[in-house]
Design an enzyme around this catalytic site. Structure first.
Site, short mmCIF file in Angstrom:
data_model
loop_
_atom_site.label_atom_id
_atom_site.label_comp_id
_atom_site.label_asym_id
_atom_site.label_seq_id
_atom_site.Cartn_x
_atom_site.Cartn_y
_atom_site.Cartn_z
N LYS A 1 3.07 6.50 4.49
CA LYS A 1 2.33 5.23 4.38
C LYS A 1 1.96 4.68 5.76
O LYS A 1 1.58 3.52 5.89
CB LYS A 1 3.18 4.20 3.64
CG LYS A 1 3.69 4.64 2.27
CD LYS A 1 4.63 3.60 1.70
CE LYS A 1 5.36 4.13 0.47
NZ LYS A 1 6.37 3.18 -0.03
N ARG B 1 13.77 -1.78 -9.04
CA ARG B 1 12.33 -1.62 -8.85
C ARG B 1 11.62 -1.79 -10.18
O ARG B 1 12.12 -1.28 -11.20
CB ARG B 1 12.01 -0.20 -8.35
CG ARG B 1 12.08 -0.03 -6.85
CD ARG B 1 11.81 1.44 -6.55
NE ARG B 1 11.90 1.75 -5.15
CZ ARG B 1 10.89 1.62 -4.28
NH1 ARG B 1 9.72 1.18 -4.69
NH2 ARG B 1 11.05 1.94 -3.02
N PRO C 1 0.82 -1.21 0.00
CA PRO C 1 0.00 0.00 0.00
C PRO C 1 0.86 1.26 0.00
O PRO C 1 1.95 1.28 0.57
CB PRO C 1 -0.82 -0.12 1.28
CG PRO C 1 -0.13 -1.12 2.12
CD PRO C 1 0.67 -2.00 1.22
N GLU C 2 0.37 2.29 -0.66
CA GLU C 2 1.05 3.58 -0.70
C GLU C 2 0.10 4.64 -0.14
O GLU C 2 -0.92 4.29 0.44
CB GLU C 2 1.48 3.89 -2.15
CG GLU C 2 2.40 2.82 -2.72
CD GLU C 2 2.82 3.07 -4.18
OE1 GLU C 2 2.89 4.24 -4.59
OE2 GLU C 2 3.07 2.08 -4.89
#
Ligand SMILES: [Zn+2]
Length: 278
Positions: A65, A268, A9-10
């Site tokens: 976050k 990433r 989650p961000e």
């Protein structure tokens, strides 16, 4: 994406959780705390329960976050879901068919279940200490004091790729990860593999605007984490279907139809359109 896939989650996912949790738990008294996995918390389970049970949750706040649940006794619960963490609120009959590492019960018979907290955690800390620790993070993207000029200056100071700069929690802004950095770059028409030092003033200004728009729209859309927060919840995760580039490698670009490129930047995952982004 399917709910079995672990997602990180961000800001939009956590801000959506914050807004959805306030009417459910703010002002409510915690009547019991059950700890299934002691490594998820930071004190022995008995100490945790002693600090939490009987306390009212004052409100729910978000920093980057992280979620904070300040209690009436000067302590606060500190939640970081990390990879694979989620929450569910409801009665024991509605509970999801999976382990909850921590469960909080309220006087009205409802419970808040914390699932998948293996890398993530739910700590109890003195509120003042917690706020001080979180103060080390870069500004929130919606911080009213963060101007386009300050954003641009912070970007230029952080050498490297745009992708790395946007996802570094202590550099430019905090709360952005793999998904929304790609979405922001697509919305701004800038390639995430660009070097921050070579971005024009016009491009940093477009990135600033795109950052706030993308994060706001994603928050209002319930974020991309497709796991209901309560029974009948269809809002949480609804934004997943609306991601323009993230996890869409090889699929046609929503703007020009050419295939989205899947790349790796500083180890990433990174997705972009070489035609719509420069
Ligand atoms: Zn395109």
């Amino acid at each position: 994406m399917p709910s079995e896939v672990l997602v990180l989650p961000e800001l939009p996912e956590m801000e959506h959780y914050r807004q959805a949790l306030i009417p459910l738990v703010a002002g409510k008294q915690i009547t019991a705390a059950e700890v299934e996995r002691e490594r998820t918390i930071n004190v022995p389970a008995g100490v945790f329960a002693g600090l939490v049970v009987g306390q009212h949750i004052r409100t729910v706040e978000r920093r980057a976050k992280h979620l904070l649940f300040p209690l009436a006794n000067g302590y606060a619960l500190h939640l970081h879901l990390m990879l694979g963490g989620s929450m569910f609120y409801g009665t024991p009959e509605q509970k999801r068919d999976r382990t909850a590492q921590v469960t909080l019960a309220f006087q009205d018979g409802r419970l808040l279940y914390f699932h998948g907290l293996r890398l993530g955690y739910l700590h109890i800390r003195l509120e003042a200490e917690l706020r001080k620790a979180l103060g080390k993070l870069a500004p929130d993207p919606f911080d009213p004091q963060l101007t386009p000029q300050e954003f641009a200056a912070r970007l230029r100071r952080k050498r490297g790729t745009l992708k790395a700069a946007l996802t570094d929690q202590a550099a430019v802004v905090s709360g952005i990860g793999s998904c929304y950095s790609d979405e922001i770059c697509f919305a701004a028409g800038v390639l995430p593999i660009r070097r921050t030092a070579e971005l024009s003033e016009e491009e940093t200004s477009r990135l600033f605007g795109a950052m706030r728009t993308v994060l706001r729209v994603a928050t209002d859309g319930g974020g991309y984490m497709d796991m209901p927060l309560y029974e009948g919840d269809t809002h949480t995760g609804a934004f997943d279907a609306r991601c323009a580039v993230y996890d869409r490698g090889g699929e046609p670009c929503v703007r020009c139809g050419r295939p989205i490129v899947f790349d790796e930047v500083n180890s990433r995952k990174c997705f972009y359109c070489t035609n719509c982004q420069r």
